[in-house]
Design a protein around this motif. Structure first.
Motif, short mmCIF file in Angstrom:
data_model
loop_
_atom_site.label_atom_id
_atom_site.label_comp_id
_atom_site.label_asym_id
_atom_site.label_seq_id
_atom_site.Cartn_x
_atom_site.Cartn_y
_atom_site.Cartn_z
N UNK A 367 6.23 -19.73 11.53
CA UNK A 367 5.73 -20.30 12.79
C UNK A 367 6.48 -19.80 14.02
N UNK A 368 7.77 -19.50 13.87
CA UNK A 368 8.55 -19.08 15.03
C UNK A 368 8.66 -17.55 15.15
N UNK A 369 7.77 -16.86 14.45
CA UNK A 369 7.76 -15.39 14.52
C UNK A 369 6.36 -14.94 14.91
N UNK A 370 6.25 -14.39 16.11
CA UNK A 370 4.99 -13.90 16.64
C UNK A 370 4.89 -12.41 16.33
N UNK A 371 4.21 -12.09 15.23
CA UNK A 371 4.15 -10.69 14.79
C UNK A 371 3.49 -9.81 15.83
N UNK A 372 2.42 -10.28 16.43
CA UNK A 372 1.72 -9.47 17.43
C UNK A 372 2.64 -9.14 18.61
N UNK A 373 3.41 -10.11 19.06
CA UNK A 373 4.31 -9.88 20.18
C UNK A 373 5.45 -8.94 19.78
N UNK A 374 5.97 -9.10 18.58
CA UNK A 374 7.03 -8.21 18.10
C UNK A 374 6.52 -6.77 18.02
N UNK A 375 5.33 -6.59 17.48
CA UNK A 375 4.78 -5.24 17.38
C UNK A 375 4.49 -4.66 18.76
N UNK A 376 4.03 -5.50 19.69
CA UNK A 376 3.79 -5.02 21.06
C UNK A 376 5.08 -4.55 21.69
N UNK A 404 -4.18 -5.24 -0.50
CA UNK A 404 -4.54 -5.96 0.73
C UNK A 404 -3.39 -5.93 1.74
N UNK A 405 -2.18 -6.13 1.25
CA UNK A 405 -1.01 -6.14 2.13
C UNK A 405 -0.86 -4.79 2.84
N UNK A 406 -0.86 -3.71 2.06
CA UNK A 406 -0.62 -2.40 2.65
C UNK A 406 -1.78 -1.96 3.55
N UNK A 407 -2.99 -2.34 3.18
CA UNK A 407 -4.14 -1.99 4.03
C UNK A 407 -4.02 -2.67 5.39
N UNK A 408 -3.62 -3.93 5.40
CA UNK A 408 -3.46 -4.64 6.67
C UNK A 408 -2.31 -4.08 7.48
N UNK A 409 -1.21 -3.74 6.81
CA UNK A 409 -0.09 -3.12 7.54
C UNK A 409 -0.54 -1.85 8.24
N UNK A 410 -1.33 -1.04 7.54
CA UNK A 410 -1.81 0.20 8.14
C UNK A 410 -2.64 -0.08 9.38
N UNK A 411 -3.47 -1.12 9.33
CA UNK A 411 -4.27 -1.49 10.50
C UNK A 411 -3.38 -1.92 11.67
N UNK A 412 -2.27 -2.56 11.36
CA UNK A 412 -1.36 -3.05 12.40
C UNK A 412 -0.41 -1.97 12.91
N UNK A 413 -0.41 -0.81 12.27
CA UNK A 413 0.50 0.25 12.66
C UNK A 413 1.89 0.10 12.08
N UNK A 414 2.02 -0.66 10.99
CA UNK A 414 3.30 -0.81 10.29
C UNK A 414 3.38 0.28 9.23
N UNK A 415 4.33 1.17 9.36
CA UNK A 415 4.42 2.32 8.46
C UNK A 415 5.70 2.33 7.62
N UNK A 416 6.39 1.19 7.56
CA UNK A 416 7.65 1.14 6.80
C UNK A 416 7.78 -0.23 6.16
N UNK A 417 8.09 -0.26 4.86
CA UNK A 417 8.25 -1.50 4.10
C UNK A 417 9.52 -1.42 3.28
N UNK A 418 10.30 -2.49 3.33
CA UNK A 418 11.46 -2.63 2.44
C UNK A 418 11.08 -3.61 1.35
N UNK A 419 11.03 -3.13 0.11
CA UNK A 419 10.71 -4.00 -1.02
C UNK A 419 11.99 -4.55 -1.64
N UNK A 420 11.86 -5.63 -2.38
CA UNK A 420 13.01 -6.22 -3.06
C UNK A 420 12.60 -6.91 -4.34
N UNK A 421 13.49 -6.90 -5.33
CA UNK A 421 13.20 -7.49 -6.65
C UNK A 421 14.43 -8.23 -7.16
#
Length: 611
Positions: A367-376, A404-421
């Protein structure tokens, strides 16, 4: 998921001409005596003799006439069939020379030569009719070999129950290794220095310095659709190790079908430690790049919400101490712009991150993270955003939503992901080793899915690198190392100082790692953890790592003192590389036009060796 015979069948076959002028000499039949084949490196200094003795394939490696690997057995065990460690007859040997050049998308060298002589030994087990091939490639800087099960009647589906590859190494050599393990932290421990004869098990890479002045690294290349290899000592033959594959939950090693080639078993060999760090042998044993348009792959440094979480100053979960808030991440974006970093990581940005980590939504922010504003804000400052996907081992859940996750990231212009296990690895409804066949398949699916959506991957708690970044250069780094995070958790002493200095000759032989260096305020301990932290700013280029971990506040203090928020910026573009070892110093140079850059770190691998 069954193995793909078409995909695996081409591995180890003809290497395509990568650049014009590449040469692959046509294969020719062997004229050597029955049961014996010798493959010599292009410069003539390294020699591999392979023979069938008493029905078993065996090999020996010499350099300048000195035996580095004494006669060692080879073979596989398949469920319900006689072992392929006996009863074999050599039918033919096919030889060829590979000589090509290829251009990495990123890395220390702008042009890589792949030059080797190859022998393919075709054997048959007359009692069963089973056919087994051994593909051997000898480079000037080492050896790679793999098993290939060709298409054949009666071998449609089958199970590997054991791999019997031996490495009969000099028992008096000094070794650097990690004890073999199956859990998620097996690769995140401290390297131990020991006489090889005293080592009982080892992860790979395992590095050696012989009394004769040779340096050897045992590892593997092109790990796809197969379990990770560890090493187990033969108690009756000091210095001899046998491959031990990580088991599936049912006890089998690998379930396969059709034609199949295993990963390469590799020996990188040199006359000085720098020969190891400069080698491209492991990459050369991987397939050429599988990605067409690579313009979106952009290596660089990144900063972000991470170190403050590790030091328990802020939290992953939403609340008064939540770290990944809109305003906080915007401060990191400002730091990235000032420091010349390419991207900002935000751990704990997504719904249900932290706490039990269950039911995470990797598309919906807290709730306290505005992804659209951060990306802007990031776009306005020429900075990328790295989305954190910490599965916490709920791998089935992640796979169900991966596309679905990666397709949406591509639409948002997110080209880097850190995965964790971290902690567990629940795949197929079963908690399993992070390093078994199905886990390896999962990591590969992530990288390939990411490539389709133009996303770069920074993988944590994943499988060790084995040179696959040549084929999928969007695989930027893997963790698998006791880095800065382990300074934070391994008690008041943290990592021993020599841990950082030997990594270029041990862990990094497979590929880049996330050591996460760059702490500016080493005394900052807001939670009173009492753990020791040492900065590794000077080591960032040798570590082939892209993250500067400290906070905007620490960077601001440094900026007021030195006029620059971070130490000299790291250039990750390709150029020329040359490593040398001097007295008490590792020097790793990366050169671009009119911009030589050198980093140093104390106590080299060579200085730690015996003799």
């Amino acid at each position: 998921m069954a193995s793909d015979p078409n995909r695996r069948a081409v591995l180890g076959a003809t290497a395509g001409a990568v650049l014009s002028g590449a040469l692959t000499v046509p294969a020719t039949a062997s004229t050597g005596p029955p049961g014996d084949a010798v493959i010599v490196s292009p410069n003539g200094r390294l020699r591999v003799a392979v023979r069938v003795a008493d029905g078993r394939l065996r090999y020996e490696v010499t350099r300048h006439g000195r035996v580095l690997v004494a006669s060692s057995g080879l073979g596989l065990d398949l469920d319900g069939r006689p072992s392929l460690t006996g009863g074999l007859v050599l039918e033919s040997v096919r030889r060829r020379t590979i000589d090509e050049q290829w251009r990495p998308v990123w890395g220390p060298d702008a042009l890589v030569r792949n030059h080797a002589r190859e022998g393919v030994l075709r054997t048959v087990q007359p009692a069963t009719g089973l056919r087994l091939e051994l593909v051997v490639r000898v480079f000037d800087d080492g050896v790679g070999f793999r098993y290939r099960l060709p298409a054949q009647t009666g071998l449609d589906t089958y199970t590997v129950t054991a791999e019997r590859t031996e490495f009969s190494l000099p028992p008096t050599a000094t070794s650097w290794s990690l004890a073999a393990g199956t859990d998620w932290r097996a690769d995140e421990r401290h390297y131990r220095r020991a006489r090889l004869a005293d080592v009982e098990t080892a992860q790979t890479p395992m590095s050696l310095a012989t009394k004769g002045g040779e340096y050897i690294v045992v590892h593997e290349a092109a790990l796809i659709d197969y379990p990770s290899m560890t090493l187990v000592a033969d108690g009756d033959r000091p210095g001899t190790f046998t491959s031990e594959l990580i088991s599936l939950p049912d006890g089998a090693k690998a379930h396969l079908r059709g034609e199949f080639a295993t990963p390469w078993r590799t020996l990188v060999i040199g006359g000085r430690p720098g020969d190891l760090a400069e080698s491209h042998l492991i990459e050369n044993l991987n397939e050429p790049c599988a990605i067409g348009d690579m313009s979106w792959i952009s290596p660089g440094t990144y900063v972000g919400v991470w170190w403050e979480l590790q030091r328990r100053h802020t939290t992953w979960t939403e609340g008064p101490r939540h770290g990944a808030t809109t305003e906080r991440v915007k401060r990191y974006i400002d730091l990235a712009r000032a420091a010349g970093a390419r991207s900002v990581l935000a751990e704990g940005w997504n719904t249900n991150a932290g706490g039990s980590w269950t039911g995470q939504d990797f598309l919906t922010p807290q709730a306290d993270f505005d992804l659209a504003e951060v990306l802007r804000h990031a776009r306005a400052n020429g900075v990328g955003f790295t989305a954190h996907n910490e599965t916490r081992g709920f791998v089935d859940h992640y796979e169900q939503h991966l596309e679905t996750i990666f397709a949406r990231y591509a639409e948002l212009g997110i080209h880097s992901v850190k995965t964790g296990y971290a902690t567990k690895f629940v795949l197929g409804g079963v908690n399993r080793s992070h390093f078994d066949q199905e886990a390896v398949r999962h990591y590969q699916r992530v990288v390939e899915t990411a490539a389709r959506h133009q996303i770069m991957i920074i993988a944590h708690e994943a499988i060790k690198p084995t040179g696959l970044a040549r084929t999928y250069p969007n695989m930027m780094t893997g963790e698998g190392v006791a880095g800065m995070e382990q300074h934070n958790y391994m008690g008041p002493l943290g990592n021993p100082p020599e841990q950082a200095t030997i990594l270029p000759f041990t862990r990094f032989m497979g590929g880049p790692a996330d050591y996460t260096p760059g702490v500016l305020n080493v005394t900052w301990d807001p939670a009173g953890l009492g753990t020791r932290v040492q900065t590794t700013v000077a080591d960032r280029r040798p570590h082939r790592d892209g993250q500067g971990v400290d906070r905007p506040e620490a960077a601001a203090r440094r900026g007021r003192r030195h006029g620059d928020p971070l130490p000299p910026r790291v250039a990750l573009t390709v150029g020329r590389s040359r490593s040398s070892v001097g007295c008490g110093t590792i020097v790793a140079a990366r050169a671009r036009a009119a911009e030589p850059q050198i980093s140093t770190a104390p106590r080299p691998f060579g200085a730690l060796s015996a003799g």
